[in-house]
Design an enzyme around this catalytic site. Structure first.
Site, PDB file in Angstrom:
ATOM      1  N   ASP A 206     -60.898  39.483  47.969  1.00  0.00           N
ATOM      2  CA  ASP A 206     -61.740  38.328  48.293  1.00  0.00           C
ATOM      3  C   ASP A 206     -61.780  37.345  47.123  1.00  0.00           C
ATOM      4  O   ASP A 206     -62.034  37.725  45.979  1.00  0.00           O
ATOM      5  CB  ASP A 206     -63.150  38.847  48.620  1.00  0.00           C
ATOM      6  CG  ASP A 206     -64.152  37.747  48.909  1.00  0.00           C
ATOM      7  OD1 ASP A 206     -63.726  36.619  49.225  1.00  0.00           O
ATOM      8  OD2 ASP A 206     -65.362  38.023  48.831  1.00  0.00           O
ATOM      9  N   HIS A 380     -70.798  37.281  47.724  1.00  0.00           N
ATOM     10  CA  HIS A 380     -69.419  37.423  47.254  1.00  0.00           C
ATOM     11  C   HIS A 380     -69.366  37.612  45.744  1.00  0.00           C
ATOM     12  O   HIS A 380     -70.113  36.975  44.991  1.00  0.00           O
ATOM     13  CB  HIS A 380     -68.605  36.179  47.625  1.00  0.00           C
ATOM     14  CG  HIS A 380     -68.478  35.968  49.101  1.00  0.00           C
ATOM     15  ND1 HIS A 380     -67.451  36.498  49.845  1.00  0.00           N
ATOM     16  CD2 HIS A 380     -69.262  35.284  49.978  1.00  0.00           C
ATOM     17  CE1 HIS A 380     -67.599  36.156  51.111  1.00  0.00           C
ATOM     18  NE2 HIS A 380     -68.694  35.415  51.218  1.00  0.00           N
TER      19      HIS A 380
END
Length: 566
Positions: A206, A380
């Site tokens: 990611d 995140h």
């Protein structure tokens, strides 16, 4: 020599959303494809009238017989919101399969996906198979492992795919939150164990926050901010907005409300469904005595109520947007209301969110958002977390995924910094096909990967329609109608000009008369030269009108010629 493994990127590389990839192994009848996620993307401001954007399913339709399963990392719409479209006929693969598509994921992940699939009446097209943390599942030639990670939606997973070429690790969306709301942390121990033996052959990581230095704040830090805001705004009705899938945030909002002696009501269908799902699965806990129906909030004093609403991204028909426009049938805002936007705008949604904030303020409400108070924590990982992850996993090859291209470039640099050889850090884009073999990793082709626009139904619009809408929105339209007698070659009526967005007709009669004269001369000239084809005459009308409009106004509206014959 071991079978090679191919990864086909269908979305999520170079954008926020549309996350979808295929991992495949084998050839011929032994070929097996497993999909990881199938998400959607919210439209940009220049995608006029578009509701959603999907991956291009052409490659999957062409290879539908080889697809053996879909694996979902977590329940956010950008990862599972496209599944119901994938299952449809014509635009999806539904009509190409004889058996329901097995879909694996956490029970909560499947529950969130099920809501949308059920709305589309396509539950019969899939076989939902819940898995637990650290569970491994044999799917065709693959062994697929579900490794717990912390994210802004509970029960997220990294996906470890054990292939003929070793372990291919998909990070999922994750962060290193050491004090999450549910105490379920990213399983660093298991990630470290993957390095034993031949280690991790390929990591796909990611990239969303790769540009941000340091560590992402814990989700629990938001809870203390919320409790302080509830105390600060006692006596006022509090309306909060969050992603309906962000159950940890919803839990903290509810905890703050209950501690302040307030009743909790949900606003928005998806919020109501997800809270019910979360309570059924024991993911969130809200006392029954503290929950009330949104229709009953007027029975309580403002300081006794907390409303948890959808619409934190400014979606036009969401509950919060209706509130901002004064069109919500359950809640009317006033000066006794405080609205807390407990979220951060997805890139591309900033204008929509700002418009909603303005609307809320115009209604007299006080608005609190992440620009003034820390009422949001990202889900995140940031740069130092990614570096920790890379040092732990030590992949042979590294492909940044999930994010705009600049995010992936930043992630690639982190990979190099943490010891992955530069030639083994590979930047890919949507449509790329890479192959992992005994000789290493290389690009081996491209597949269709363009945007599929959803405007009411799948396949309803394409790039041409978007282009036309952009022209209409920016330059306007000019319709020129003329009736001709094809036998005599004479103009019977017109030309008549109807315009929207070019000039205001009542104030531009002389200009419109001049345009009619120019078009009339062009049509008469063509007829006198023997032209009798309607399409050819329409081209002449378009050319004459377009040239006149550009000469006189330096604008380029859409020209729509209509030639009728008798």
């Amino acid at each position: 020599m071991a079978d090679s493994v191919r990864i086909v990127f269908l979305g999520g590389l170079g954008e926020i959303g549309r996350n979808c990839m295929a991992i495949e192994q084998g050839t011929g009848d032994d070929r097996a494809i497993v999909l990881i996620d199938c998400g959607l993307m919210f439209p940009d401001a220049d995608m006029h009238g578009i509701d959603l954007v999907l991956p291009d399913f052409t490659y999957l339709r062409d290879n539908a017989d080889s697809i053996i399963a879909l694996v979902a990392t977590h329940g956010h719409e950008d990862h599972v919101g496209g599944i119901q479209f994938l299952l449809r006929d014509n635009d999806g693969i539904g009509h190409l399969r004889t058996e329901p598509l097995p879909i694996y994921g956490a029970e909560l992940t499947l529950g969130l996906a099920r809501n949308r699939i059920e709305e589309a009446r396509l539950l019969g097209r899939c076989d939902l198979r819940p898995v637990g943390d650290n569970e491994s599942v044999e799917i065709g030639p693959f062994t697929i492992e579900f490794i717990p990670v912390t994210h802004s939606v509970p029960h997220a997973h990294a996906i470890g795919v054990h292939t003929a070429q070793g372990i291919v690790l998909h990070s999922g969306d994750w962060k290193l939150d050491l004090t999450p709301v549910d105490r379920r942390t990213t399983d660093l121990g298991r990630l470290g164990q993957l390095t034993a033996g031949d280690g991790v052959r390929l990591l796909m990581g990611d990239s969303t926050n790769a540009e941000e230095p340091g560590y992402a704040p814990s989700e629990t830090t938001v809870g203390s901010v919320l409790r302080s805001l509830f105390i600060e705004h006692r006596g006022r009705r509090i309306i909060t907005a969050s992603f309906a899938s962000h159950l940890h945030r919803i839990q903290q909002i509810a905890d703050a409300a209950v501690a302040d002696g307030r009743k909790v009501a949900t606003l928005g269908l998806s919020m109501k469904k997800n809270v019910r799902l979360g309570r059924d699965l024991k993911v969130i806990e809200i006392p029954e005595s503290s929950l009330i129906d949104i229709e009953d909030i007027d029975e309580y004093e403002p300081g006794e109520v907390c409303v948890i609403s959808t619409g934190s991204q400014g979606e036009p028909m969401s509950a919060l947007s209706l509130l901002a426009r004064g069109e919500n049938r359950f809640v009317k805002l006033g000066e006794h209301d405080t609205v807390i936007l407990s979220s951060h705008a997805i890139p591309g949604n900033e204008n929509a969110v700002n418009k909603v904030i303005d609307g809320l303020l115009r209604r007299g409400a006080e608005v609190v958002h992440s620009g003034v108070v820390d009422v949001h924590a990202t889900g995140h990982a940031q740069a130092d977390e990614i570096k920790t992850y890379l040092s732990l996993v030590r992949p042979d090859w590294f492909v940044p995924i999930h994010g705009e291209f600049r995010h992936m470039v930043a992630n690639a640099r982190l990979g190099e910094l943490m010891g992955v050889p530069r030639q083994q850090v590979v930047l890919c884009e949507d449509g790329d096909v890479i192959e992992l073999s005994d000789d290493g990793l290389e690009h081996v082709g491209r597949v269709p990967s363009g945007y599929v626009y959803v405007d009411g139904i799948v396949g309803d619009v394409g790039q041409g329609v978007i282009r036309d809408r952009r022209v209409l929105g920016e330059e306007g339209v000019v319709v020129v109608v003329v009736t001709v007698d094809m036998q005599t070659g004479k103009v019977l009526t017109g030309p008549d000009i109807i315009t929207r967005g070019w000039v205001y007709a009542p104030e531009a009669e002389d200009l419109l008369d001049e345009a009619c004269d120019r078009v009339s001369k062009a049509v008469e000239s063509a007829l006198s030269n023997g032209e009798r084809d309607v399409e050819a005459l329409e081209r002449d009308v378009r050319r004459a009108a377009g040239k006149f409009v550009n000469e006189r106004t330096k604008r380029r509206p859409m020209i729509v010629p209509v030639v009728m014959e008798t």
